[in-house]
Write a protein that holds these residues in place. Structure first.
Motif, PDB file in Angstrom:
ATOM      1  N   PHE A  34       0.817  -1.183  -0.106  1.00  0.00           N
ATOM      2  CA  PHE A  34       0.283  -0.058   0.045  1.00  0.00           C
ATOM      3  C   PHE A  34       0.942   1.157  -0.089  1.00  0.00           C
ATOM      4  O   PHE A  34       0.219   2.375  -0.064  1.00  0.00           O
ATOM      5  CB  PHE A  34      -0.907   0.069   1.084  1.00  0.00           C
ATOM      6  CG  PHE A  34      -0.280  -0.163   2.576  1.00  0.00           C
ATOM      7  CD1 PHE A  34       0.209   1.072   3.219  1.00  0.00           C
ATOM      8  CD2 PHE A  34       0.002  -1.152   3.114  1.00  0.00           C
ATOM      9  CE1 PHE A  34       1.131   0.762   4.471  1.00  0.00           C
ATOM     10  CE2 PHE A  34       0.660  -1.723   4.365  1.00  0.00           C
ATOM     11  CZ  PHE A  34       1.207  -0.473   4.967  1.00  0.00           C
ATOM     12  N   CYS A  35       2.215   1.042  -0.025  1.00  0.00           N
ATOM     13  CA  CYS A  35       3.109   2.547   0.003  1.00  0.00           C
ATOM     14  C   CYS A  35       3.298   3.114  -1.394  1.00  0.00           C
ATOM     15  O   CYS A  35       3.913   2.423  -2.136  1.00  0.00           O
ATOM     16  CB  CYS A  35       4.436   1.698   0.663  1.00  0.00           C
ATOM     17  SG  CYS A  35       5.841   2.759   0.506  1.00  0.00           S
ATOM     18  N   GLN A  36       2.797   4.223  -1.622  1.00  0.00           N
ATOM     19  CA  GLN A  36       2.961   4.744  -2.788  1.00  0.00           C
ATOM     20  C   GLN A  36       4.640   5.417  -2.922  1.00  0.00           C
ATOM     21  O   GLN A  36       4.971   5.125  -3.936  1.00  0.00           O
ATOM     22  CB  GLN A  36       2.304   6.156  -2.699  1.00  0.00           C
ATOM     23  CG  GLN A  36       0.601   6.133  -3.016  1.00  0.00           C
ATOM     24  CD  GLN A  36       0.500   5.549  -4.549  1.00  0.00           C
ATOM     25  OE1 GLN A  36       0.879   4.505  -4.932  1.00  0.00           O
ATOM     26  NE2 GLN A  36       0.002   6.466  -5.153  1.00  0.00           N
ATOM     27  N   PRO A  37       5.276   6.004  -1.951  1.00  0.00           N
ATOM     28  CA  PRO A  37       6.526   6.284  -2.062  1.00  0.00           C
ATOM     29  C   PRO A  37       7.494   5.088  -2.612  1.00  0.00           C
ATOM     30  O   PRO A  37       8.444   5.065  -2.913  1.00  0.00           O
ATOM     31  CB  PRO A  37       7.203   6.919  -0.846  1.00  0.00           C
ATOM     32  CG  PRO A  37       5.637   7.333  -0.056  1.00  0.00           C
ATOM     33  CD  PRO A  37       4.825   6.265  -0.478  1.00  0.00           C
ATOM     34  N   CYS A  38       6.949   3.982  -2.075  1.00  0.00           N
ATOM     35  CA  CYS A  38       7.757   2.558  -2.633  1.00  0.00           C
ATOM     36  C   CYS A  38       8.007   2.421  -4.318  1.00  0.00           C
ATOM     37  O   CYS A  38       8.878   1.950  -4.685  1.00  0.00           O
ATOM     38  CB  CYS A  38       7.161   1.219  -1.847  1.00  0.00           C
ATOM     39  SG  CYS A  38       7.219   1.412   0.155  1.00  0.00           S
ATOM     40  N   ARG A  39       6.732   2.634  -4.661  1.00  0.00           N
ATOM     41  CA  ARG A  39       6.903   2.729  -6.233  1.00  0.00           C
ATOM     42  C   ARG A  39       8.069   3.385  -6.770  1.00  0.00           C
ATOM     43  O   ARG A  39       8.837   2.950  -7.503  1.00  0.00           O
ATOM     44  CB  ARG A  39       5.430   2.935  -6.744  1.00  0.00           C
ATOM     45  CG  ARG A  39       4.613   1.808  -6.340  1.00  0.00           C
ATOM     46  CD  ARG A  39       3.314   2.054  -6.943  1.00  0.00           C
ATOM     47  NE  ARG A  39       2.299   1.246  -6.517  1.00  0.00           N
ATOM     48  CZ  ARG A  39       1.249   1.343  -5.736  1.00  0.00           C
ATOM     49  NH1 ARG A  39       0.719   2.829  -5.694  1.00  0.00           N
ATOM     50  NH2 ARG A  39       0.286   0.655  -5.203  1.00  0.00           N
ATOM     51  N   ALA A  40       7.936   4.662  -6.519  1.00  0.00           N
ATOM     52  CA  ALA A  40       9.013   5.700  -6.895  1.00  0.00           C
ATOM     53  C   ALA A  40      10.240   5.171  -6.535  1.00  0.00           C
ATOM     54  O   ALA A  40      11.332   5.264  -7.049  1.00  0.00           O
ATOM     55  CB  ALA A  40       8.624   7.179  -6.459  1.00  0.00           C
ATOM     56  N   THR A  41      10.378   4.828  -5.012  1.00  0.00           N
ATOM     57  CA  THR A  41      11.597   4.275  -4.538  1.00  0.00           C
ATOM     58  C   THR A  41      12.597   3.243  -5.547  1.00  0.00           C
ATOM     59  O   THR A  41      13.514   3.084  -5.777  1.00  0.00           O
ATOM     60  CB  THR A  41      11.739   3.951  -3.175  1.00  0.00           C
ATOM     61  OG1 THR A  41      11.335   5.303  -2.539  1.00  0.00           O
ATOM     62  CG2 THR A  41      12.902   3.366  -2.513  1.00  0.00           C
ATOM     63  N   ARG A  42      11.299   2.215  -5.730  1.00  0.00           N
ATOM     64  CA  ARG A  42      11.662   1.047  -6.688  1.00  0.00           C
ATOM     65  C   ARG A  42      12.328   1.515  -8.104  1.00  0.00           C
ATOM     66  O   ARG A  42      13.161   0.949  -8.542  1.00  0.00           O
ATOM     67  CB  ARG A  42      10.403   0.295  -6.907  1.00  0.00           C
ATOM     68  CG  ARG A  42      10.776  -0.946  -7.623  1.00  0.00           C
ATOM     69  CD  ARG A  42       9.503  -1.830  -8.231  1.00  0.00           C
ATOM     70  NE  ARG A  42       8.623  -2.204  -6.876  1.00  0.00           N
ATOM     71  CZ  ARG A  42       7.371  -1.640  -6.863  1.00  0.00           C
ATOM     72  NH1 ARG A  42       6.660  -0.957  -7.525  1.00  0.00           N
ATOM     73  NH2 ARG A  42       6.758  -1.984  -5.650  1.00  0.00           N
ATOM     74  N   ARG A  43      11.584   2.556  -8.731  1.00  0.00           N
ATOM     75  CA  ARG A  43      12.061   3.108  -9.799  1.00  0.00           C
ATOM     76  C   ARG A  43      13.386   3.483  -9.690  1.00  0.00           C
ATOM     77  O   ARG A  43      14.317   3.277 -10.485  1.00  0.00           O
ATOM     78  CB  ARG A  43      11.164   3.871 -10.602  1.00  0.00           C
ATOM     79  CG  ARG A  43      10.164   3.054 -10.996  1.00  0.00           C
ATOM     80  CD  ARG A  43       9.270   4.306 -11.962  1.00  0.00           C
ATOM     81  NE  ARG A  43       8.966   5.711 -11.399  1.00  0.00           N
ATOM     82  CZ  ARG A  43       7.799   5.825 -10.305  1.00  0.00           C
ATOM     83  NH1 ARG A  43       6.976   4.568 -10.479  1.00  0.00           N
ATOM     84  NH2 ARG A  43       7.448   6.918  -9.773  1.00  0.00           N
ATOM     85  N   ILE A  44      13.769   4.483  -8.737  1.00  0.00           N
ATOM     86  CA  ILE A  44      15.115   5.208  -8.359  1.00  0.00           C
ATOM     87  C   ILE A  44      16.173   3.989  -8.203  1.00  0.00           C
ATOM     88  O   ILE A  44      17.276   4.310  -8.933  1.00  0.00           O
ATOM     89  CB  ILE A  44      14.873   6.006  -7.453  1.00  0.00           C
ATOM     90  CG1 ILE A  44      14.014   7.498  -7.782  1.00  0.00           C
ATOM     91  CG2 ILE A  44      16.288   6.652  -6.930  1.00  0.00           C
ATOM     92  CD1 ILE A  44      13.447   8.239  -6.451  1.00  0.00           C
ATOM     93  N   LEU A  45      15.756   3.284  -7.384  1.00  0.00           N
ATOM     94  CA  LEU A  45      17.041   2.219  -7.086  1.00  0.00           C
ATOM     95  C   LEU A  45      17.248   1.321  -8.352  1.00  0.00           C
ATOM     96  O   LEU A  45      18.396   1.245  -8.503  1.00  0.00           O
ATOM     97  CB  LEU A  45      16.547   1.486  -5.705  1.00  0.00           C
ATOM     98  CG  LEU A  45      16.292   1.949  -4.747  1.00  0.00           C
ATOM     99  CD1 LEU A  45      15.820   1.102  -3.443  1.00  0.00           C
ATOM    100  CD2 LEU A  45      17.529   3.138  -4.059  1.00  0.00           C
TER     101      LEU A  45
END
Length: 112
Positions: A34-45
């Motif tokens: 359910f974590c929205q920032p996790c999706r962006a973090t996944r792309r960055i990493l």
């Protein structure tokens, strides 16, 4: 972004994270569905891991790995651990990182 880890040395193995460690460093991301920032973090990493040779990105579902979450004192998602080649945690941060901060945090792990 990342604070340096001092004191008790935390070390993770490929068995702990259920994936191979990177040749030079590993970016371990703890996420929840359910974590929205996790999706962006996944792309960055993933992007940083693709740019820096020998760096792997491993995402761990915090809800399915509560044993590891508790042992590492992960309090929120996303939390990112930067491991050196031997699996030692050299940096950790929570919240969505900036790409430049991730690259900078890799420095100590890859010996630069």
């Amino acid at each position: 972004m990342a604070r340096e880890v001092r004191g008790d040395v935390e070390r993770l193995t490929s068995g702990d994270i259920h994936a191979e460690l990177g040749e030079r460093a590993t970016l371990v991301q703890f996420s929840t569905s359910f974590c929205q920032p996790c999706r962006a973090t996944r792309r960055i990493l993933a992007e940083v891991a693709g740019m820096v040779p020998g760096v792997a990105h491993v995402e761990i579902d915090a809800e399915s790995r509560l044993d590891l979450v508790r042992s590492l004192n992960i309090l929120r998602t996303p939390t990112v651990l930067v491991l050196d080649a031997s699996g030692r945690v050299v940096r950790r941060a929570s919240g969505q990182p900036r790409k430049a901060d991730v690259i900078a945090a890799l420095g100590p792990a890859v010996g630069e």
